[in-house]
Design an enzyme around this catalytic site. Structure first.
Site, PDB file in Angstrom:
ATOM      1  N   SER A  57       0.836  -1.191   0.000  1.00 51.89           N
ATOM      2  CA  SER A  57       0.000   0.000   0.000  1.00 51.89           C
ATOM      3  C   SER A  57       0.876   1.247   0.000  1.00 51.89           C
ATOM      4  O   SER A  57       2.097   1.174   0.208  1.00 51.89           O
ATOM      5  CB  SER A  57      -0.909   0.019   1.232  1.00 51.89           C
ATOM      6  OG  SER A  57      -0.117   0.178   2.408  1.00 51.89           O
ATOM      7  N   ASP A  93      -1.073  -1.381  -4.097  1.00 55.97           N
ATOM      8  CA  ASP A  93      -2.470  -1.502  -3.675  1.00 55.97           C
ATOM      9  C   ASP A  93      -3.028  -0.112  -3.374  1.00 55.97           C
ATOM     10  O   ASP A  93      -2.458   0.647  -2.590  1.00 55.97           O
ATOM     11  CB  ASP A  93      -2.525  -2.392  -2.430  1.00 55.97           C
ATOM     12  CG  ASP A  93      -3.932  -2.761  -2.021  1.00 55.97           C
ATOM     13  OD1 ASP A  93      -4.826  -2.745  -2.890  1.00 55.97           O
ATOM     14  OD2 ASP A  93      -4.141  -3.081  -0.832  1.00 55.97           O
ATOM     15  N   ALA A 225     -11.331  -8.929   1.514  1.00 64.18           N
ATOM     16  CA  ALA A 225     -11.811 -10.312   1.515  1.00 64.18           C
ATOM     17  C   ALA A 225     -11.196 -11.168   2.613  1.00 64.18           C
ATOM     18  O   ALA A 225     -11.158 -12.396   2.493  1.00 64.18           O
ATOM     19  CB  ALA A 225     -11.560 -10.948   0.152  1.00 64.18           C
ATOM     20  N   ASN A 266      -7.720 -10.104  -2.522  1.00 64.97           N
ATOM     21  CA  ASN A 266      -6.794  -9.402  -1.632  1.00 64.97           C
ATOM     22  C   ASN A 266      -6.984  -9.840  -0.182  1.00 64.97           C
ATOM     23  O   ASN A 266      -8.117  -9.936   0.293  1.00 64.97           O
ATOM     24  CB  ASN A 266      -7.026  -7.895  -1.708  1.00 64.97           C
ATOM     25  CG  ASN A 266      -6.610  -7.295  -3.025  1.00 64.97           C
ATOM     26  OD1 ASN A 266      -6.391  -8.008  -4.006  1.00 64.97           O
ATOM     27  ND2 ASN A 266      -6.491  -5.990  -3.058  1.00 64.97           N
TER      28      ASN A 266
END
Length: 321
Positions: A57, A93, A225, A266
């Site tokens: 990220s 991400d 998820a 993910n």
């Protein structure tokens, strides 16, 4: 100075997704922030012979340093190939600007996500196309997003979710030439996805099916998820932690999604929980310990176990290479 992902031994996601769609499984996309998490991901995927997307990220990139991340990715490839020749991608991400995506591409990332889901539909299209036009010059694949997930994780947050509108996907994909599309069908970021004591609402497979009909054969991505495995919550709380009301997406629903057009799933929160559980348990069992290897090592082992389980029983990606 710019770096090609090929120089790092990485792959983009194009063939990964094609194989996943043909094989009816999803490629795992695991977020990492430090060395031990990266080791666990690589060892778990090499042991289960699964392709893997290493996700970073914006916040994790700032934490780890872009130059160090590039060398960590090279080391990860070498480490994996000593055990199994698995394909590895390095993915940004939730990139939120063209400049961030460009910098990652120039530093050897093989895949980037540009998340314009908070913008208007037209602005999202324009921003995504700008990133795609640059990325494709270097054969880097791009993930876009339509719809908004609720929850908080790292730099991404929203109080409410907005399901993806199937009426928009054809125009978005045709205009942007994006390589994959993240959609919102009921998953959410973080460890507190649903209300405790209430039935977990099923994912909106009707929306997924309509999107599949509109853009047949196109790679779909699920964010948010994590299943929030109760075992890790219990370990954390038994050793001084206070995590109450955490709930995730049932694994059987994720397996159903992985057998459809969803070819990338993910997982971030589950990895954080497993790692934290290992650290808390090791430090509680030996309060005199001040050797990081002796509490980060057990955390790494728990995370590796989680990854093997996800690949084998949830995503279906094990033994695919």
């Amino acid at each position: 100075m710019s770096y090609s992902y090929r120089d790092l031994g990485l792959e983009n996601t194009r063939s990964m997704f094609r194989n996943a769609m043909e094989g009816k499984y999803a490629v795992p996309a695991y977020n990492f922030n430090n060395l031990e998490q990266l080791q666990a991901i690589i060892m778990g995927c090499a042991q289960s012979r699964s392709p893997v997307i290493l996700q970073v990220s914006k916040g994790a990139r700032n934490y780890a340093n872009s130059a160090l991340l590039r060398h960590m990715a090279m080391g990860a490839v070498e480490m994996a190939h000593a055990t199994a020749d698995i394909p590895i991608a390095l993915h940004l991400d939730h990139g939120d600007t063209f400049e961030l995506c460009k910098d990652c591409i120039d530093n050897g990332f093989s895949s980037v996500m540009i998340d314009g889901s908070h913008l208007s539909f037209q602005e999202n299209k324009e921003l995504t196309k700008q990133v795609v036009d640059y990325a494709h010059r270097y054969d880097v694949t791009v993930e876009g997003e339509l719809g908004v997930l609720a929850g908080i994780e790292d730099d991404v947050s929203s109080e409410v979710s907005h399901y993806t509108n199937p009426d928009e996907v054809e125009e978005f994909v045709k205009y942007t030439h994006v390589d994959s599309l993240a959609i919102s069908i009921g998953t959410s970021h973080g460890a507190f996805k649903f209300q405790p004591g209430e039935p977990v609402p099923p994912l909106r497979f009707d929306i997924l099916e309509e999107i599949e009909r509109r853009i047949p054969g196109f790679p779909i991505v699920l964010h948010g998820a994590s299943s929030v495995v109760p075992r890790y919550i219990d370990i954390i709380n038994a050793h001084g932690g206070v995590i109450e009301g955490a709930m995730g997406v049932p694994e059987e629903q994720l397996r159903q999604a992985a057998a459809s057009a969803v070819c990338k799933i993910n997982i971030d929160s589950d990895g954080r929980l497993a790692f934290t559980a290992g650290v808390r348990q090791a430090m509680a069992e030996d309060p005199s310990n001040f050797d990081p290897r002796k509490y980060l090592g057990p955390a790494r082992e728990l995370l590796q176990e989680l990854i093997i389980h996800k690949n084998q029983y949830v995503l279906g990606s094990a033994n695919r290479v």
